[in-house]
Design an enzyme around this catalytic site. Structure first.
Site, short mmCIF file in Angstrom:
data_model
loop_
_atom_site.label_atom_id
_atom_site.label_comp_id
_atom_site.label_asym_id
_atom_site.label_seq_id
_atom_site.Cartn_x
_atom_site.Cartn_y
_atom_site.Cartn_z
N LYS A 165 20.27 24.21 -9.70
CA LYS A 165 20.75 25.44 -10.19
C LYS A 165 19.78 26.21 -11.50
CE LYS A 165 25.21 25.85 -11.03
NZ LYS A 165 26.78 24.91 -11.64
N ILE A 166 19.11 27.62 -11.00
CA ILE A 166 18.90 27.81 -12.19
C ILE A 166 19.40 29.47 -12.79
CG2 ILE A 166 16.39 29.45 -12.93
CD1 ILE A 166 15.24 27.79 -10.76
#
Length: 367
Positions: free
Chosen positions: A140-141
């Site tokens: 997750k970015i």
């Protein structure tokens, strides 16, 4: 299995659980939800891990070993969280295999303190990808401006990405551009595009929370009549933007090389206002090719009484545009709303990460 959840799945909505804990894993609860509630994925975030560490003794053995080894708190957090993610990925691996890699996915977030630092985000994404070492992982970015080039680089490296903290339509279009660029570079680097997957997490309930507050401050009957409508309209228009990209020549060229669509994922779908239906952000966002990531409370409510009567996104684009126009006319500054939400989102996850670090530090001292 709930007939309602079966219907949701049949309409092309993948149901992911927005929670993870060592206790949930060791008791077999996640496996039960996969079997009984049609859960086909898991997402995590710093708040979820902070909550998990604060309850029970499931982490005590690992904390003891980390303490004996003298591991510093930052590395301890990585080892604890990646342990859970790896375990969950293994539990979900049969789903991943039977869906050809579409679902059976588990997400772990980079340290949110890096949300405004591109190079450090990329380095952390690479480290987490290596540490978990599972094909059904998502890193997750956050979709900050600094996160966009990190998303591109991670995908170019062959890392599957869950883009998180998306609130605005403009930023979502930038996310899709970053995704397409990443796939193009991955292809140039010789990666198998069918193995490089991505979802885009478009946050829902927080939009209503912020806009409703502003509508109540305006206080006119016209303003109050718009409460609880912005979030769904915003998400529906996001899906319209996704369809535009899916029709583009740029995407078609990548699809011909085996690339998968970056599915829209409805995040933050737990209803905050008790005056609204507790399944509002399930019922009103049903359309094929999407993911809905649900807290267990919302998943249970949906299984019991969600209304699933067909596509509730594509037929309502005009209504969504009209809602957004009405909000603008009444004085809601959309650009300011989404900026506030992004800033708050980063701050909240940073605070949760610090809480997680503090919790682990205290546990290491006791172990």
């Amino acid at each position: 299995m709930s007939e309602i959840l079966r219907k949701l799945s049949a309409h092309g909505v993948s149901l992911w659980l927005d929670d993870i804990s060592r206790e949930r894993l060791r008791t077999g609860n996640l496996a039960e939800l996969i079997r009984d509630k049609n859960v086909v994925g898991v997402t995590s975030n710093p708040t979820i891990f902070a909550n998990a560490l604060s309850k029970g003794d499931a982490y005590a053995p690992q904390l003891h070993d980390l303490s004996v080894r003298g591991v510093d708190v930052g590395e301890a957090v990585r080892l604890i969280t990646t342990f859970d993610i790896r375990w969950a990925a293994d539990v979900l691996r049969p789903v991943y295999d039977t869906t050809g890699g579409l679902d059976g996915r588990v997400s772990i977030e980079v340290d949110p303190r890096l949300a405004r630092e591109t190079d450090k985000t990329v380095a952390e994404a690479r480290a987490l990808w290596w540490m978990v070492d599972r094909p059904n992982l998502y890193i997750k970015i956050p979709a900050t401006l600094e996160g966009l080039p990190a998303i591109t680089q991670a995908l170019a490296d062959g890392i599957s990405v869950n883009v998180t903290l998306i609130f605005s339509l403009e930023r979502y279009r930038q996310v899709m551009d970053a995704w397409l660029t990443g796939l193009e570079r991955a292809a140039q680097a010789g990666h198998d595009l069918s193995a490089v997957s991505s979802v885009a997490s478009f946050f829902v309930s927080r939009v209503d929370s912020e806009i409703d507050k502003r509508l109540e401050a305006i206080g006119t009957p016209e303003a109050l009549a718009l409460r609880g409508k912005a979030a769904v309209a915003n998400a529906r228009l996001a899906f319209a933007a996704f369809e535009d990209v899916m029709a583009s020549e740029r995407w078609q060229a990548l699809a011909a090389r085996g690339a998968r669509p970056q599915r829209p994922l409805w995040a933050s779908t737990g209803v905050k206002n008790p005056d609204y239906s507790d399944t509002l952000y399930v019922d009103e966002l049903v359309t094929a090719g999407t993911v809905n990531t649900l807290p267990e409370k919302t998943l249970t409510a949906a299984a019991d009484h969600s209304s699933v009567d067909g596509d509730t996104v594509r037929p309502f684009y005009e209504q969504a545009w009209n809602t957004m126009a009405a909000l603008r006319e009444i004085g809601i500054d959309y650009d300011d709303v989404v900026k506030v939400l992004e800033d708050e989102g980063v701050e909240k996850f940073e605070a949760s990460w610090i809480e997680l670090l503090d919790t682990v530090a205290a546990e290491l001292k006791k172990a």
